[in-house]
Design a protein around this motif. Structure first.
Motif, mmCIF file in Angstrom:
data_model
loop_
_atom_site.group_PDB
_atom_site.id
_atom_site.type_symbol
_atom_site.label_atom_id
_atom_site.label_comp_id
_atom_site.label_asym_id
_atom_site.label_seq_id
_atom_site.Cartn_x
_atom_site.Cartn_y
_atom_site.Cartn_z
ATOM 1 N N ALA A 1 0.819 -1.214 0.000
ATOM 2 C CA ALA A 1 0.000 0.000 0.000
ATOM 3 C C ALA A 1 0.855 1.267 0.000
ATOM 4 O O ALA A 1 0.318 2.365 -0.088
ATOM 5 C CB ALA A 1 -0.909 0.004 1.236
ATOM 6 N N ARG A 2 2.161 1.113 0.071
ATOM 7 C CA ARG A 2 3.057 2.280 0.108
ATOM 8 C C ARG A 2 3.196 2.904 -1.280
ATOM 9 O O ARG A 2 3.085 2.236 -2.300
ATOM 10 C CB ARG A 2 4.447 1.864 0.593
ATOM 11 N N ARG A 3 3.467 4.191 -1.282
ATOM 12 C CA ARG A 3 3.774 4.879 -2.529
ATOM 13 C C ARG A 3 5.198 4.542 -2.956
ATOM 14 O O ARG A 3 6.044 4.265 -2.117
ATOM 15 C CB ARG A 3 3.650 6.388 -2.333
ATOM 16 N N PRO A 4 5.499 4.612 -4.244
ATOM 17 C CA PRO A 4 6.874 4.310 -4.671
ATOM 18 C C PRO A 4 7.855 5.378 -4.171
ATOM 19 O O PRO A 4 7.500 6.549 -4.020
ATOM 20 C CB PRO A 4 6.786 4.307 -6.194
ATOM 21 N N MET A 5 9.078 4.936 -3.928
ATOM 22 C CA MET A 5 10.117 5.854 -3.444
ATOM 23 C C MET A 5 10.526 6.811 -4.565
ATOM 24 O O MET A 5 10.644 6.393 -5.724
ATOM 25 C CB MET A 5 11.350 5.062 -2.999
ATOM 26 N N PRO A 6 10.796 8.088 -4.237
ATOM 27 C CA PRO A 6 11.280 9.007 -5.279
ATOM 28 C C PRO A 6 12.733 8.678 -5.631
ATOM 29 O O PRO A 6 13.473 8.112 -4.835
ATOM 30 C CB PRO A 6 11.167 10.380 -4.623
ATOM 31 N N LYS A 7 13.125 9.057 -6.851
ATOM 32 C CA LYS A 7 14.501 8.833 -7.281
ATOM 33 C C LYS A 7 15.423 9.789 -6.534
ATOM 34 O O LYS A 7 15.033 10.914 -6.200
ATOM 35 C CB LYS A 7 14.634 9.060 -8.781
ATOM 36 N N PRO A 8 16.660 9.371 -6.248
ATOM 37 C CA PRO A 8 17.587 10.262 -5.560
ATOM 38 C C PRO A 8 17.959 11.464 -6.440
ATOM 39 O O PRO A 8 18.066 11.343 -7.662
ATOM 40 C CB PRO A 8 18.807 9.390 -5.269
ATOM 41 N N VAL A 9 18.145 12.596 -5.797
ATOM 42 C CA VAL A 9 18.487 13.826 -6.497
ATOM 43 C C VAL A 9 20.003 13.889 -6.654
ATOM 44 O O VAL A 9 20.744 13.659 -5.698
ATOM 45 C CB VAL A 9 17.980 15.059 -5.713
ATOM 46 N N GLN A 10 20.447 14.202 -7.855
ATOM 47 C CA GLN A 10 21.872 14.376 -8.077
ATOM 48 C C GLN A 10 22.239 15.825 -7.752
ATOM 49 O O GLN A 10 21.620 16.755 -8.252
ATOM 50 C CB GLN A 10 22.239 14.069 -9.520
ATOM 51 N N VAL A 11 23.234 15.988 -6.903
ATOM 52 C CA VAL A 11 23.669 17.326 -6.509
ATOM 53 C C VAL A 11 25.146 17.485 -6.857
ATOM 54 O O VAL A 11 25.894 16.514 -6.949
ATOM 55 C CB VAL A 11 23.446 17.575 -5.001
ATOM 56 N N ASP A 12 25.550 18.722 -7.038
ATOM 57 C CA ASP A 12 26.950 19.028 -7.310
ATOM 58 C C ASP A 12 27.596 19.479 -5.998
ATOM 59 O O ASP A 12 27.388 20.608 -5.555
ATOM 60 C CB ASP A 12 27.056 20.114 -8.374
ATOM 61 N N LEU A 13 28.341 18.589 -5.379
ATOM 62 C CA LEU A 13 28.951 18.898 -4.093
ATOM 63 C C LEU A 13 30.154 19.823 -4.212
ATOM 64 O O LEU A 13 30.587 20.397 -3.223
ATOM 65 C CB LEU A 13 29.370 17.599 -3.394
ATOM 66 N N ARG A 14 30.686 19.962 -5.420
ATOM 67 C CA ARG A 14 31.855 20.834 -5.584
ATOM 68 C C ARG A 14 31.556 22.259 -5.156
ATOM 69 O O ARG A 14 32.388 22.900 -4.520
ATOM 70 C CB ARG A 14 32.324 20.834 -7.034
ATOM 71 N N LYS A 15 30.373 22.752 -5.494
ATOM 72 C CA LYS A 15 30.024 24.132 -5.137
ATOM 73 C C LYS A 15 30.012 24.323 -3.622
ATOM 74 O O LYS A 15 30.541 25.303 -3.105
ATOM 75 C CB LYS A 15 28.665 24.501 -5.722
ATOM 76 N N ALA A 16 29.418 23.374 -2.922
ATOM 77 C CA ALA A 16 29.343 23.484 -1.461
ATOM 78 C C ALA A 16 30.737 23.368 -0.839
ATOM 79 O O ALA A 16 31.081 24.129 0.080
ATOM 80 C CB ALA A 16 28.433 22.403 -0.900
#
Length: 86
Positions: free
Chosen positions: A11-26
């Motif tokens: 009955a659970r909703r599907p999991m969202p896809k992981p977000v790709q982030v650019d860690l270089r900026k941080a």
């Protein structure tokens, strides 16, 4: 019923896809901030304003070194990002 996803996994909703982030900026932004803090604390320690600036200078130096280490780690880990994006 609110407890249905806990009791019945179908009955659970599907999991969202992981977000790709650019860690270089941080990591670059954080390393620049540590470098500015190192220069300020180093100047205050050199001119002898307050004694605790010596310890703050070492803390800023280690923060800058950790930032560079994270940039190196992110460079080698970027291949995983490319593989996940395909």
């Amino acid at each position: 019923m609110k407890f249905a996803p806990i009791i019945d996994p179908h009955a659970r909703r599907p999991m969202p896809k992981p977000v790709q982030v650019d860690l270089r900026k941080a990591f670059i932004f954080g390393t620049i901030l540590w470098t500015v803090a190192l220069v300020v604390c180093g100047c205050c320690w050199y001119f002898g304003h307050i004694r605790w600036f010596q310890m703050a200078t070492f803390i800023c130096a280690f923060g800058m070194l950790i930032g560079f280490a994270l940039l190196i780690w992110e460079h080698f880990d970027r291949s995983d990002y490319r593989r996940l994006g395909q």
